[in-house]
Design a protein around this motif. Sequence first.
Motif, PDB file in Angstrom:
ATOM      1  N   VAL A 249       0.871  -1.173   0.000  1.00 61.45           N
ATOM      2  CA  VAL A 249       0.000   0.000   0.000  1.00 61.45           C
ATOM      3  C   VAL A 249       0.907   1.221   0.000  1.00 61.45           C
ATOM      4  O   VAL A 249       1.833   1.318   0.807  1.00 61.45           O
ATOM      5  N   TRP A 250       0.655   2.150  -0.936  1.00 63.24           N
ATOM      6  CA  TRP A 250       1.467   3.356  -0.980  1.00 63.24           C
ATOM      7  C   TRP A 250       0.596   4.562  -1.300  1.00 63.24           C
ATOM      8  O   TRP A 250      -0.511   4.415  -1.844  1.00 63.24           O
ATOM      9  N   PRO A 251       1.059   5.768  -0.977  1.00 67.76           N
ATOM     10  CA  PRO A 251       0.278   6.968  -1.281  1.00 67.76           C
ATOM     11  C   PRO A 251       0.019   7.111  -2.777  1.00 67.76           C
ATOM     12  O   PRO A 251       0.857   6.733  -3.612  1.00 67.76           O
ATOM     13  N   THR A 252      -1.117   7.664  -3.133  1.00 65.34           N
ATOM     14  CA  THR A 252      -1.495   7.804  -4.537  1.00 65.34           C
ATOM     15  C   THR A 252      -0.450   8.565  -5.329  1.00 65.34           C
ATOM     16  O   THR A 252      -0.149   8.241  -6.482  1.00 65.34           O
ATOM     17  N   GLY A 253       0.144   9.572  -4.727  1.00 69.88           N
ATOM     18  CA  GLY A 253       1.114  10.391  -5.437  1.00 69.88           C
ATOM     19  C   GLY A 253       2.414   9.690  -5.782  1.00 69.88           C
ATOM     20  O   GLY A 253       3.210  10.219  -6.574  1.00 69.88           O
ATOM     21  N   HIS A 254       2.667   8.513  -5.216  1.00 71.44           N
ATOM     22  CA  HIS A 254       3.911   7.804  -5.518  1.00 71.44           C
ATOM     23  C   HIS A 254       3.950   7.332  -6.973  1.00 71.44           C
ATOM     24  O   HIS A 254       5.021   7.276  -7.576  1.00 71.44           O
ATOM     25  N   GLY A 255       2.823   6.928  -7.515  1.00 72.96           N
ATOM     26  CA  GLY A 255       2.774   6.475  -8.906  1.00 72.96           C
ATOM     27  C   GLY A 255       3.644   5.273  -9.193  1.00 72.96           C
ATOM     28  O   GLY A 255       4.191   5.130 -10.303  1.00 72.96           O
ATOM     29  N   LEU A 256       3.807   4.380  -8.247  1.00 76.57           N
ATOM     30  CA  LEU A 256       4.666   3.207  -8.438  1.00 76.57           C
ATOM     31  C   LEU A 256       4.094   2.249  -9.483  1.00 76.57           C
ATOM     32  O   LEU A 256       2.881   2.170  -9.695  1.00 76.57           O
ATOM     33  N   ARG A 257       4.978   1.506 -10.140  1.00 76.19           N
ATOM     34  CA  ARG A 257       4.586   0.531 -11.162  1.00 76.19           C
ATOM     35  C   ARG A 257       5.075  -0.856 -10.752  1.00 76.19           C
ATOM     36  O   ARG A 257       6.231  -1.019 -10.357  1.00 76.19           O
ATOM     37  N   ARG A 258       4.205  -1.842 -10.877  1.00 81.53           N
ATOM     38  CA  ARG A 258       4.598  -3.241 -10.679  1.00 81.53           C
ATOM     39  C   ARG A 258       4.638  -3.883 -12.059  1.00 81.53           C
ATOM     40  O   ARG A 258       3.614  -4.011 -12.724  1.00 81.53           O
ATOM     41  N   ILE A 259       5.816  -4.308 -12.482  1.00 81.50           N
ATOM     42  CA  ILE A 259       6.020  -4.770 -13.850  1.00 81.50           C
ATOM     43  C   ILE A 259       6.411  -6.247 -13.829  1.00 81.50           C
ATOM     44  O   ILE A 259       7.401  -6.625 -13.193  1.00 81.50           O
ATOM     45  N   PRO A 260       5.667  -7.133 -14.527  1.00 74.84           N
ATOM     46  CA  PRO A 260       6.038  -8.546 -14.597  1.00 74.84           C
ATOM     47  C   PRO A 260       7.413  -8.736 -15.232  1.00 74.84           C
ATOM     48  O   PRO A 260       7.776  -8.021 -16.181  1.00 74.84           O
ATOM     49  N   VAL A 261       8.174  -9.688 -14.715  1.00 75.23           N
ATOM     50  CA  VAL A 261       9.480 -10.041 -15.259  1.00 75.23           C
ATOM     51  C   VAL A 261       9.327 -11.354 -16.026  1.00 75.23           C
ATOM     52  O   VAL A 261       8.710 -12.307 -15.532  1.00 75.23           O
ATOM     53  N   THR A 262       9.897 -11.408 -17.236  1.00 75.34           N
ATOM     54  CA  THR A 262       9.678 -12.566 -18.112  1.00 75.34           C
ATOM     55  C   THR A 262      10.996 -13.082 -18.683  1.00 75.34           C
ATOM     56  O   THR A 262      12.057 -12.489 -18.515  1.00 75.34           O
ATOM     57  N   ASP A 263      10.875 -14.208 -19.360  1.00 74.23           N
ATOM     58  CA  ASP A 263      11.958 -14.796 -20.193  1.00 74.23           C
ATOM     59  C   ASP A 263      13.271 -15.020 -19.461  1.00 74.23           C
ATOM     60  O   ASP A 263      14.326 -14.524 -19.911  1.00 74.23           O
ATOM     61  N   PRO A 264      13.341 -15.771 -18.387  1.00 73.71           N
ATOM     62  CA  PRO A 264      12.249 -16.424 -17.664  1.00 73.71           C
ATOM     63  C   PRO A 264      11.742 -15.553 -16.513  1.00 73.71           C
ATOM     64  O   PRO A 264      12.352 -14.547 -16.174  1.00 73.71           O
ATOM     65  N   THR A 265      10.635 -16.004 -15.935  1.00 73.16           N
ATOM     66  CA  THR A 265      10.108 -15.352 -14.739  1.00 73.16           C
ATOM     67  C   THR A 265      10.757 -15.974 -13.503  1.00 73.16           C
ATOM     68  O   THR A 265      10.598 -17.177 -13.264  1.00 73.16           O
ATOM     69  N   PRO A 266      11.512 -15.206 -12.743  1.00 66.80           N
ATOM     70  CA  PRO A 266      12.070 -15.775 -11.505  1.00 66.80           C
ATOM     71  C   PRO A 266      10.965 -15.978 -10.476  1.00 66.80           C
ATOM     72  O   PRO A 266      10.133 -15.087 -10.259  1.00 66.80           O
ATOM     73  N   VAL A 267      10.931 -17.151  -9.880  1.00 64.01           N
ATOM     74  CA  VAL A 267       9.916 -17.452  -8.874  1.00 64.01           C
ATOM     75  C   VAL A 267      10.610 -17.776  -7.553  1.00 64.01           C
ATOM     76  O   VAL A 267      11.659 -18.414  -7.534  1.00 64.01           O
ATOM     77  N   TYR A 268      10.002 -17.311  -6.487  1.00 61.22           N
ATOM     78  CA  TYR A 268      10.548 -17.581  -5.151  1.00 61.22           C
ATOM     79  C   TYR A 268       9.856 -18.820  -4.596  1.00 61.22           C
ATOM     80  O   TYR A 268       8.626 -18.856  -4.472  1.00 61.22           O
ATOM     81  N   PRO A 269      10.617 -19.869  -4.256  1.00 66.10           N
ATOM     82  CA  PRO A 269      10.023 -21.161  -3.885  1.00 66.10           C
ATOM     83  C   PRO A 269       9.665 -21.248  -2.401  1.00 66.10           C
ATOM     84  O   PRO A 269      10.473 -21.667  -1.571  1.00 66.10           O
ATOM     85  N   HIS A 270       8.456 -20.851  -2.049  1.00 65.32           N
ATOM     86  CA  HIS A 270       8.022 -20.929  -0.656  1.00 65.32           C
ATOM     87  C   HIS A 270       7.747 -22.388  -0.278  1.00 65.32           C
ATOM     88  O   HIS A 270       7.023 -23.101  -0.981  1.00 65.32           O
ATOM     89  N   CYS A 271       8.307 -22.803   0.849  1.00 66.98           N
ATOM     90  CA  CYS A 271       8.087 -24.153   1.371  1.00 66.98           C
ATOM     91  C   CYS A 271       7.480 -24.075   2.764  1.00 66.98           C
ATOM     92  O   CYS A 271       7.687 -23.107   3.490  1.00 66.98           O
ATOM     93  N   LEU A 272       6.739 -25.109   3.114  1.00 71.25           N
ATOM     94  CA  LEU A 272       6.237 -25.241   4.481  1.00 71.25           C
ATOM     95  C   LEU A 272       7.117 -26.238   5.211  1.00 71.25           C
ATOM     96  O   LEU A 272       7.366 -27.342   4.714  1.00 71.25           O
ATOM     97  N   LEU A 273       7.596 -25.850   6.393  1.00 74.71           N
ATOM     98  CA  LEU A 273       8.432 -26.713   7.221  1.00 74.71           C
ATOM     99  C   LEU A 273       7.668 -27.128   8.465  1.00 74.71           C
ATOM    100  O   LEU A 273       6.891 -26.337   9.016  1.00 74.71           O
ATOM    101  N   TRP A 274       7.910 -28.350   8.936  1.00 75.59           N
ATOM    102  CA  TRP A 274       7.322 -28.820  10.184  1.00 75.59           C
ATOM    103  C   TRP A 274       8.194 -29.930  10.761  1.00 75.59           C
ATOM    104  O   TRP A 274       9.010 -30.528  10.054  1.00 75.59           O
ATOM    105  N   HIS A 275       8.042 -30.185  12.051  1.00 73.74           N
ATOM    106  CA  HIS A 275       8.785 -31.265  12.700  1.00 73.74           C
ATOM    107  C   HIS A 275       8.082 -32.588  12.444  1.00 73.74           C
ATOM    108  O   HIS A 275       6.856 -32.682  12.506  1.00 73.74           O
ATOM    109  N   ARG A 276       8.879 -33.582  12.153  1.00 80.49           N
ATOM    110  CA  ARG A 276       8.331 -34.888  11.769  1.00 80.49           C
ATOM    111  C   ARG A 276       7.405 -35.474  12.829  1.00 80.49           C
ATOM    112  O   ARG A 276       6.417 -36.123  12.504  1.00 80.49           O
TER     113      ARG A 276
END
Length: 312
Positions: A249-276
């Motif tokens: 969330v940012w102030p309206t006046g910031h005018g920030l842009r969220r731009i997709p990254v492609t060729d390839p798209t880097p993905v962050y691999p979220h994992c769930l951890l737990w004790h056996r």
Amino acid sequence: MDLDSVRTFVAAAEAGRFQEAAAELAVTQQAVSKRIAALERSLGVRLFTRTPRGVELTIDGQAFLPHARELLRVAERAVTSVRTGHRPLRVDVIASRGAATGLMRAFHRAHPDIDLDVVMLLEIETAVAALRSGTIDASFRAVAAPGRPLAEDIESVRVLDEPLQLLTGPAHALAGARSVPLARLARHRIWMPGIVPGSEWAAYYDDLTAEFGLTIEATGPNFGSDALLDTIADTPALATFMGGHTRLVWPTGHGLRRIPVTDPTPVYPHCLLWHRDNPHPALTTLRTHLTTTTTAPDTAGTWAPSWAIPRP
């Protein structure tokens, strides 16, 4: 104060006879007498007077009875708070605005009957120690980074591949792009002061920069996401990476842009951890929910580090 003595006092007060209290508590009448005597010595007052029909509360006993009952109720609530199956499911989401928080919010909507405690632990060593001690039941991490093999008693499953986006201010050279190829970012300054040396996300960005020739600057103090957004909005030469599922969330006046990254798209691999050996019944529900409601993107068009745990 000895709770067995308090429990014995309440049973005797309600029964009116030590013999009946002993039967209810499955102890001898002598044990009841000893517990009551010990409690009276501790309080410095007489709690009962003997009568031909049994025992009756003294004035002090009458005053103490409601408090004794409350002590037992508090003790029961304390035990219930940590009893498996009764206490909330405790999950580490690292940060309040990240993708893991979104996953847990969706889980809560799907299973509103399951009580949740959400915590935020920064370091993976702290999270793993908490999993082992039972302080938490699960944690979201990107594992296993080089030099950070998981212990045999910690299990994990990859539950979400979060695409990275480029975040720029309105005056940045790429601000008008509908998408940007990853290789093109090699000529631009990427600023990420939140990278913590030795963390799993530091290992992720180290591999990303090495493979695609990027330059990521982690200089300067990390004043949090609000300060980062302010700087990106005001500095045309700077951009930053942001997870596509990260809530901003940012102030309206910031005018920030969220731009997709492609060729390839880097993905962050979220994992769930737990004790056996974690026995919490809701943990299985959480794992099933995450593995059945999140889908992997087309791996042909994405990039993740070679050490990332494969999707199931």
